[in-house]
Design a protein around this motif. Structure first.
Motif, PDB file in Angstrom:
ATOM      1  N   PHE A  51       1.314 -21.478 -22.492  1.00 17.89           N
ATOM      2  CA  PHE A  51       1.176 -20.523 -23.591  1.00 17.89           C
ATOM      3  C   PHE A  51       2.493 -20.305 -24.324  1.00 17.89           C
ATOM      4  N   LEU A  52       3.611 -20.404 -23.590  1.00 19.53           N
ATOM      5  CA  LEU A  52       4.917 -20.289 -24.239  1.00 19.53           C
ATOM      6  C   LEU A  52       5.117 -21.424 -25.235  1.00 19.53           C
ATOM      7  N   PHE A  53       4.822 -22.653 -24.788  1.00 20.66           N
ATOM      8  CA  PHE A  53       4.951 -23.805 -25.671  1.00 20.66           C
ATOM      9  C   PHE A  53       3.972 -23.713 -26.836  1.00 20.66           C
ATOM     10  N   TRP A  54       2.718 -23.326 -26.539  1.00 23.29           N
ATOM     11  CA  TRP A  54       1.690 -23.257 -27.575  1.00 23.29           C
ATOM     12  C   TRP A  54       2.052 -22.218 -28.643  1.00 23.29           C
ATOM     13  N   GLY A  55       2.627 -21.101 -28.197  1.00 24.57           N
ATOM     14  CA  GLY A  55       3.044 -20.071 -29.148  1.00 24.57           C
ATOM     15  C   GLY A  55       4.198 -20.524 -30.019  1.00 24.57           C
ATOM     16  N   LEU A  56       5.202 -21.165 -29.399  1.00 25.79           N
ATOM     17  CA  LEU A  56       6.340 -21.669 -30.171  1.00 25.79           C
ATOM     18  C   LEU A  56       5.898 -22.724 -31.178  1.00 25.79           C
ATOM     19  N   TYR A  57       4.911 -23.523 -30.809  1.00 27.65           N
ATOM     20  CA  TYR A  57       4.376 -24.562 -31.696  1.00 27.65           C
ATOM     21  C   TYR A  57       3.694 -23.949 -32.918  1.00 27.65           C
ATOM     22  N   HIS A  58       3.043 -22.794 -32.747  1.00 23.60           N
ATOM     23  CA  HIS A  58       2.272 -22.214 -33.843  1.00 23.60           C
ATOM     24  C   HIS A  58       3.078 -21.263 -34.734  1.00 23.60           C
ATOM     25  N   ILE A  59       4.251 -20.848 -34.306  1.00 17.24           N
ATOM     26  CA  ILE A  59       5.047 -19.947 -35.152  1.00 17.24           C
ATOM     27  C   ILE A  59       5.387 -20.591 -36.494  1.00 17.24           C
ATOM     28  N   PRO A  60       5.969 -21.807 -36.526  1.00 19.59           N
ATOM     29  CA  PRO A  60       6.254 -22.417 -37.843  1.00 19.59           C
ATOM     30  C   PRO A  60       4.990 -22.724 -38.642  1.00 19.59           C
ATOM     31  N   ILE A  61       3.876 -23.034 -37.957  1.00 25.32           N
ATOM     32  CA  ILE A  61       2.623 -23.308 -38.664  1.00 25.32           C
ATOM     33  C   ILE A  61       2.159 -22.051 -39.402  1.00 25.32           C
ATOM     34  N   LEU A  62       2.210 -20.908 -38.717  1.00 23.34           N
ATOM     35  CA  LEU A  62       1.822 -19.647 -39.353  1.00 23.34           C
ATOM     36  C   LEU A  62       2.737 -19.325 -40.523  1.00 23.34           C
ATOM     37  N   ALA A  63       4.046 -19.502 -40.341  1.00 23.86           N
ATOM     38  CA  ALA A  63       5.001 -19.200 -41.410  1.00 23.86           C
ATOM     39  C   ALA A  63       4.756 -20.097 -42.625  1.00 23.86           C
ATOM     40  N   ALA A  64       4.534 -21.399 -42.390  1.00 21.40           N
ATOM     41  CA  ALA A  64       4.284 -22.321 -43.506  1.00 21.40           C
ATOM     42  C   ALA A  64       2.945 -22.035 -44.164  1.00 21.40           C
ATOM     43  N   GLY A  65       1.971 -21.588 -43.377  1.00 19.89           N
ATOM     44  CA  GLY A  65       0.646 -21.309 -43.929  1.00 19.89           C
ATOM     45  C   GLY A  65       0.600 -20.112 -44.848  1.00 19.89           C
ATOM     46  N   LEU A  66       1.611 -19.258 -44.775  1.00 18.84           N
ATOM     47  CA  LEU A  66       1.656 -18.075 -45.643  1.00 18.84           C
ATOM     48  C   LEU A  66       2.094 -18.418 -47.063  1.00 18.84           C
ATOM     49  N   THR A  67       2.611 -19.625 -47.260  1.00 21.25           N
ATOM     50  CA  THR A  67       3.083 -20.023 -48.585  1.00 21.25           C
ATOM     51  C   THR A  67       1.906 -20.412 -49.474  1.00 21.25           C
ATOM     52  N   LYS A  68       2.165 -20.528 -50.751  1.00 25.67           N
ATOM     53  CA  LYS A  68       1.119 -20.871 -51.714  1.00 25.67           C
ATOM     54  C   LYS A  68       0.811 -22.366 -51.664  1.00 25.67           C
ATOM     55  N   ILE A  69      -0.467 -22.704 -51.711  1.00 27.49           N
ATOM     56  CA  ILE A  69      -0.875 -24.112 -51.733  1.00 27.49           C
ATOM     57  C   ILE A  69      -0.520 -24.723 -53.074  1.00 27.49           C
ATOM     58  N   LYS A  70       0.022 -25.927 -53.042  1.00 24.66           N
ATOM     59  CA  LYS A  70       0.405 -26.606 -54.280  1.00 24.66           C
ATOM     60  C   LYS A  70      -0.809 -26.841 -55.172  1.00 24.66           C
ATOM     61  N   CYS A  71      -0.617 -26.646 -56.462  1.00 22.43           N
ATOM     62  CA  CYS A  71      -1.694 -26.872 -57.429  1.00 22.43           C
ATOM     63  C   CYS A  71      -1.471 -28.221 -58.102  1.00 22.43           C
TER      64      CYS A  71
END
Length: 465
Positions: A51-71
């Motif tokens: 779970f430690l590894f899985w959480g660290l793996y998803h932190i940057p994914i969540l941060a990047a997902g908050l950005t606007k999708i390219k149009c």
């Protein structure tokens, strides 16, 4: 004598609760035996590390997902330079809903008719007879095919393989029979394929019938979180990003290079994404939406989710070695994230173990029942860190509500998402049982045409707007 009648959903929840309670009690009784203390220690450390590894793996994914999708929308559209689009619609025993998706594709999707081809493939005469008049009225645009009963493999990818060779589109667009895509979806997708390295594009999937049951509401939140936050985060970071099975667009040339679809894979979207990436194709994402229908009962949800998880198991067992052998060609980042994406069911197996160990900690260390301090000696001091990482997943749901869903009342449903996660455990266990005991078969999800505002809803009960 008073007879109490309970609904199937209530009975299923009661059975799930009893199962968790019995399993927790058994583990607790086992833990009283000191000779298994070392096993508990090993399990607690293993789960905490995962779970430690899985959480660290998803932190940057969540941060990047908050950005606007390219149009990618091209303001100066030259209709002569647009690629030919083939819209493939696999349909099976759904005559009451297929007419809507054909009507949407023919009359509501903005795209030159000379560049648009709509192809329905089915296995039953009822669906065929519903589409046939539209095909006769629009012979250059709409086609319908019925598969031969003697030679067919009854899966969605097999149906796509049977028919794709009879189409002409440069870009193959997949829509499920209940889908309702936005009007400009094709115009927004076409400019992305100007990059010759782009092999596939995924749109955002949303749920149209979120108010039908708490299951469909949870799937609505799950879809918004996955497609808008998690999937876009993966694309933004250059991670492996699996296609979603519908509202996806694949370049024919890359599809031909990787050998089309695997007819016996139950998650043809994940499997074909793996082969596209291995073929050197890029997977992109576009901010277009298509609404589809979610199951409304636990039983239907379990059938669908069991098929998906079994497909993940199929794909993982086939491709994890291939990904490792092609690290140099794929790059370390793509190879590892491909394996991690396909390994989701295996990670989900550890979720109930983690919850059960947490329940034991509450019993022994919080409530002081049995042997106070037992689980404190089992868990490492830093175990609270992966426990807190659970908030990453719930944070993704909250972000999806704020950014994508925008129905802020759904924030009140976020605590219920915790219960919904327990169903995923049942889905994984069911998939493993199917994989070990049953031959490959496509557990079809029934659709009744529940729609969104502005589209006609065609169901077994009649027609309404």
């Amino acid at each position: 004598m008073v007879k109490i009648s309970l609904s199937k959903k209530t009975l299923a929840l009661i059975k799930l609760f009893i199962f968790i309670l019995v399993l927790t009690t058994l583990i607790y009784l086992v833990s009283l035996a000191g000779f298994l203390h070392s096993l508990l220690v090993f399990t607690a450390y293993l789960v905490s590390l995962i779970f430690l590894f899985w959480g660290l793996y998803h932190i940057p994914i969540l941060a990047a997902g908050l950005t606007k999708i390219k149009c990618y929308k091209d303001e100066k559209i030259d209709p002569f330079s647009l690629p030919t689009m083939t819209i493939l619609i696999p349909a099976k025993h759904e005559p009451w809903v297929v007419s809507r998706v054909v009507n949407v594709a023919l009359n509501h999707l903005s795209y030159p008719k000379s560049k648009k081809e709509i192809v329905v493939v089915t296995e039953d005469e009822e669906t065929f007879s519903v589409v046939l008049p539209v095909a006769l009225a629009n012979p250059d645009t709409v086609k319908v095919f019925i598969r031969s009963a003697s030679s067919r493999v009854e899966t969605k990818p097999a149906a796509l393989n049977d028919i794709v060779h009879l189409t002409r589109g440069e870009i193959i667009c997949i829509f499920d029979v209940e889908d309702m895509p936005e009007k400009d979806v094709l115009l927004k997708v076409a400019p992305i394929f100007k990059d010759p390295k782009v092999g596939a594009v995924q749109g955002i999937l949303r749920i149209s019938n979120t108010k039908d049951s708490w299951i469909s509401r949870m799937m609505g939140l799950e879809y918004a979180s996955w497609f808008r936050i998690s999937l876009w985060g993966r694309v933004r970071l250059g991670f492996f990003a699996p296609l979603g099975g519908t509202c996806c667009f694949i370049r024919r040339e890359y599809l031909r290079m990787c050998g089309w679809w695997d007819s016996k894979n139950l998650t043809e979207d994940l499997e074909v994404t793996a082969r596209l990436v291995l073929s050197g194709a890029k997977v992109e994402m576009v901010e277009v939406r298509s609404w589809e229908e979610a199951p409304t009962t636990i039983r239907k949800w379990l059938r669908q989710r069991g098929r998906w998880m079994r497909g993940y198991l199929q794909t993982f067992l086939r491709y994890w070695k291939i990904a490792l052998k092609n690290v140099r060609r794929l790059g370390l980042k793509m190879a590892l994230t491909m394996i991690l994406s396909m390994a989701t069911p295996f990670v989900m197996i550890f979720v109930p173990i983690g919850f059960l160990l947490t329940f034991l900690w509450i019993i022994t260390d919080v409530l002081k029942i049995g042997f106070p301090g037992l689980m404190t000696s089992v868990f490492p001091d830093w175990a609270i860190i992966p426990l807190l990482f659970n908030f990453i997943f719930y944070g993704g749901v909250v972000a999806a509500i704020l950014i994508e869903d925008k129905n802020y009342w759904n924030l009140l449903w976020v605590p219920v998402f915790f219960i919904y996660m327990f169903l995923h455990i049942a889905g994984v266990l069911y998939a493993i049982w199917l994989h070990l005991t049953k031959p490959i078969y496509w557990a079809k999800t029934e659709h009744y045409g529940y729609g969104v505002k502005g589209f006609p809803v065609i169901s077994k009960k009649g027609v309404k707007v």
